[in-house]
Each structure stands twice: as structure tokens, then as C-alpha cells.
Design an enzyme around this catalytic site. Structure first.
Site, PDB file in Angstrom:
ATOM      1  N   CYS A 190       0.863  -1.195   0.000  1.00 21.76           N
ATOM      2  CA  CYS A 190       0.000   0.000   0.000  1.00 21.76           C
ATOM      3  C   CYS A 190       0.890   1.233   0.000  1.00 21.76           C
ATOM      4  O   CYS A 190       2.053   1.139  -0.422  1.00 21.76           O
ATOM      5  CB  CYS A 190      -0.972  -0.029   1.195  1.00 21.76           C
ATOM      6  SG  CYS A 190      -0.173  -0.065   2.813  1.00 21.76           S
TER       7      CYS A 190
ATOM      8  N   ASN B  32       2.296   1.411   4.376  1.00 15.20           N
ATOM      9  CA  ASN B  32       2.605   0.119   5.017  1.00 15.20           C
ATOM     10  C   ASN B  32       2.277   0.129   6.515  1.00 15.20           C
ATOM     11  O   ASN B  32       2.947  -0.534   7.313  1.00 15.20           O
ATOM     12  CB  ASN B  32       4.071  -0.297   4.777  1.00 15.20           C
ATOM     13  CG  ASN B  32       4.403  -1.761   5.114  1.00 15.20           C
ATOM     14  OD1 ASN B  32       5.522  -2.076   5.500  1.00 15.20           O
ATOM     15  ND2 ASN B  32       3.452  -2.663   4.988  1.00 15.20           N
TER      16      ASN B  32
ATOM     17  N   ASP C 151      -8.166   3.791   1.141  1.00 15.08           N
ATOM     18  CA  ASP C 151      -7.209   4.163   2.178  1.00 15.08           C
ATOM     19  C   ASP C 151      -7.970   4.699   3.391  1.00 15.08           C
ATOM     20  O   ASP C 151      -8.657   5.715   3.293  1.00 15.08           O
ATOM     21  CB  ASP C 151      -6.295   5.248   1.587  1.00 15.08           C
ATOM     22  CG  ASP C 151      -5.215   5.685   2.548  1.00 15.08           C
ATOM     23  OD1 ASP C 151      -5.255   5.266   3.714  1.00 15.08           O
ATOM     24  OD2 ASP C 151      -4.348   6.450   2.121  1.00 15.08           O
TER      25      ASP C 151
ATOM     26  N   CYS D  77      -1.458   0.709   7.371  1.00 16.51           N
ATOM     27  CA  CYS D  77      -2.900   0.422   7.498  1.00 16.51           C
ATOM     28  C   CYS D  77      -3.298  -0.818   6.699  1.00 16.51           C
ATOM     29  O   CYS D  77      -3.567  -1.876   7.270  1.00 16.51           O
ATOM     30  CB  CYS D  77      -3.743   1.617   7.066  1.00 16.51           C
ATOM     31  SG  CYS D  77      -3.552   3.069   8.134  1.00 16.51           S
ATOM     32  N   ARG D  78      -3.329  -0.719   5.381  1.00 21.90           N
ATOM     33  CA  ARG D  78      -3.902  -1.805   4.578  1.00 21.90           C
ATOM     34  C   ARG D  78      -2.983  -3.004   4.402  1.00 21.90           C
ATOM     35  O   ARG D  78      -3.388  -4.149   4.645  1.00 21.90           O
ATOM     36  CB  ARG D  78      -4.345  -1.258   3.214  1.00 21.90           C
ATOM     37  CG  ARG D  78      -5.498  -0.280   3.307  1.00 21.90           C
ATOM     38  CD  ARG D  78      -5.645   0.534   2.029  1.00 21.90           C
ATOM     39  NE  ARG D  78      -4.511   1.418   1.812  1.00 21.90           N
ATOM     40  CZ  ARG D  78      -4.302   2.157   0.733  1.00 21.90           C
ATOM     41  NH1 ARG D  78      -5.170   2.095  -0.261  1.00 21.90           N
ATOM     42  NH2 ARG D  78      -3.256   2.951   0.637  1.00 21.90           N
ATOM     43  N   SER D  79      -1.749  -2.777   3.940  1.00 21.12           N
ATOM     44  CA  SER D  79      -0.928  -3.946   3.568  1.00 21.12           C
ATOM     45  C   SER D  79      -0.461  -4.822   4.739  1.00 21.12           C
ATOM     46  O   SER D  79      -0.451  -6.050   4.590  1.00 21.12           O
ATOM     47  CB  SER D  79       0.248  -3.546   2.668  1.00 21.12           C
ATOM     48  OG  SER D  79       1.135  -2.677   3.318  1.00 21.12           O
TER      49      SER D  79
HETATM   50  P1  4NP Z   1      -1.787   2.733   4.104  1.00 22.38           P
HETATM   51  O1  4NP Z   1      -2.435   4.073   4.701  1.00 22.38           O
HETATM   52  O2  4NP Z   1      -1.224   3.103   2.750  1.00 22.38           O
HETATM   53  O3  4NP Z   1      -2.935   1.795   4.014  1.00 22.38           O
HETATM   54  O4  4NP Z   1      -0.719   2.308   5.083  1.00 22.38           O
HETATM   55  C1  4NP Z   1      -1.735   5.270   4.815  1.00 22.38           C
HETATM   56  C2  4NP Z   1      -0.884   5.477   5.875  1.00 22.38           C
HETATM   57  C3  4NP Z   1      -0.227   6.672   6.025  1.00 22.38           C
HETATM   58  C4  4NP Z   1      -0.413   7.677   5.088  1.00 22.38           C
HETATM   59  C5  4NP Z   1      -1.253   7.476   4.010  1.00 22.38           C
HETATM   60  C6  4NP Z   1      -1.904   6.260   3.869  1.00 22.38           C
HETATM   61  N1  4NP Z   1       0.237   8.941   5.253  1.00 22.38           N
HETATM   62  O5  4NP Z   1      -0.029   9.848   4.436  1.00 22.38           O
HETATM   63  O6  4NP Z   1       1.046   9.106   6.178  1.00 22.38           O
END
Ligand code: 4NP
Length: 161
Positions: free
Chosen positions: A8, A11, A126, A13-15
Site C-alpha cells: 500500500c 505500510n 485508504d 494500514c492496509r498492507s
Molecule cells: P496505508 O495508509 O497506505 O494503508 O498504510 C496510509 C498510511 C499513512 C499515510 C497514508 C496512507 N500517510 O499519508 O502518512
């Protein structure tokens, strides 16, 4: 062994959740001898961090999973070390493809294409700027997609072997 890398943006939340839910289904089906998994982010904002506390809380509450992955950044050599790279959305997919070497081994796919209920969506949304309900929705979506992904890989390896 079939190796799978979930990717994602951050790294956190989703992945890492996809990785844990995937391995949870692998465990429950007694398939540990067949699969390994890891996760990574295309961005470097959260290197070395544990998953987001909202992701960890939902994983514990809904699936009794303790997430311990430490965030790392996706790199070109991942194309050589994994059989499948599973992107959470199209933007992740495009950023992954920018690093694709000529001798890539991995097949790159979109996680949402394995949703057993909805066929015409591309993204695991997201949840980072979202609500608890968004985290819950992503959890159930990934639980379904990872389970279905295992089914599809097994069906494919049965027809090619
Ligand atoms: P992820 O979510 O891609 O599912 O881990 C996010 C985590 C952090 C951020 C964006 C998306 N950020 O902008 O810090």
C-alpha cells in the site's frame, strides 16, 4: 513455496493487515508449507513503525490478530523475490510498476479484484484519514479478498501442475 508481497502507500494500514489476514487463512487451512507473505509501502513516511493503532485495534477485536510488522519501503528487488505483488489501489500499482526491472519474476495484481462480492471495484480504500467505520470496512474487505486470493492461487497451481 509461493511468496506474496502486499503493498500500500504507508505500510501501516492496509498492507500489514492484508499480510496478517492472508497468513491467518493460510494457517487455518494448514497451508503453511505452501505460502509466505510480507508487506511494504511505496512511500517512506513510516519506516520501522508498527501498524496504525486503529488498524491494530480492529485486527485484535475482529480477528484476534496481533500485528507486529514493521513498515518498510517497496523496492525494485521485490520483483525478483516474490511470486505475487498485491497492490491495494491503482496508485500503488502505478508506483510499483515504475520500479519494475526487465527480469521481474513477480506478477502484479490488484487486491480488490479478488473481492468475492463486488467485481468492478479497483481499490481497497485508504482508511488513514477516515473513521473507525472505514477501518472496519477495510478489515472485512481484506478478510474476504485474502481468502479468495488463496482460493484463486490454489486453483491456478492445480491447473498448471
Ligand atoms: P496505508 O495508509 O497506505 O494503508 O498504510 C496510509 C498510511 C499513512 C499515510 C497514508 C496512507 N500517510 O499519508 O502518512
Amino acid at each position: 513455496m509461493i511468496s506474496v508481497l502486499f503493498v500500500c502507500l504507508g505500510n501501516i494500514c492496509r498492507s500489514p493487515l492484508a499480510e496478517a489476514l492472508f497468513m491467518n487463512h493460510v494457517d487455518k487451512q494448514g497451508l503453511n508449507h505452501l505460502f509466505t507473505a510480507d508487506s511494504a509501502g511505496t512511500a517512506s513516511y513510516h519506516l520501522g513503525e508498527l501498524p496504525d493503532k486503529r488498524t491494530r485495534a480492529m485486527a485484535l477485536k475482529v480477528s484476534n490478530l496481533n500485528l507486529t510488522h514493521k513498515a518498510r519501503q517497496f523496492k525494485a528487488s521485490d520483483f525478483l523475490n516474490f511470486d505475487y505483488i498485491v497492490a491495494m489501489d491503482k496508485s500503488n500499482y502505478q508506483n510499483i510498476m515504475k520500479l519494475r526491472p526487465e527480469n521481474a519474476k513477480a506478477q502484479v495484481v490488484l487486491m480488490r479484484h479478488f473481492d468475492s462480492m463486488i467485481q468492478n471495484e479497483d481499490a481497497i480504500p485508504d482508511p488513514y484519514y477516515g473513521t473507525d467505520d472505514d477501518f472496519k470496512e477495510v478489515h472485512y474487505m481484506l478478510d474476504d479478498c485474502t481468502q479468495n486470493f488463496i482460493k484463486k492461487i490454489l486453483a491456478k497451481s492445480n491447473t498448471t501442475n
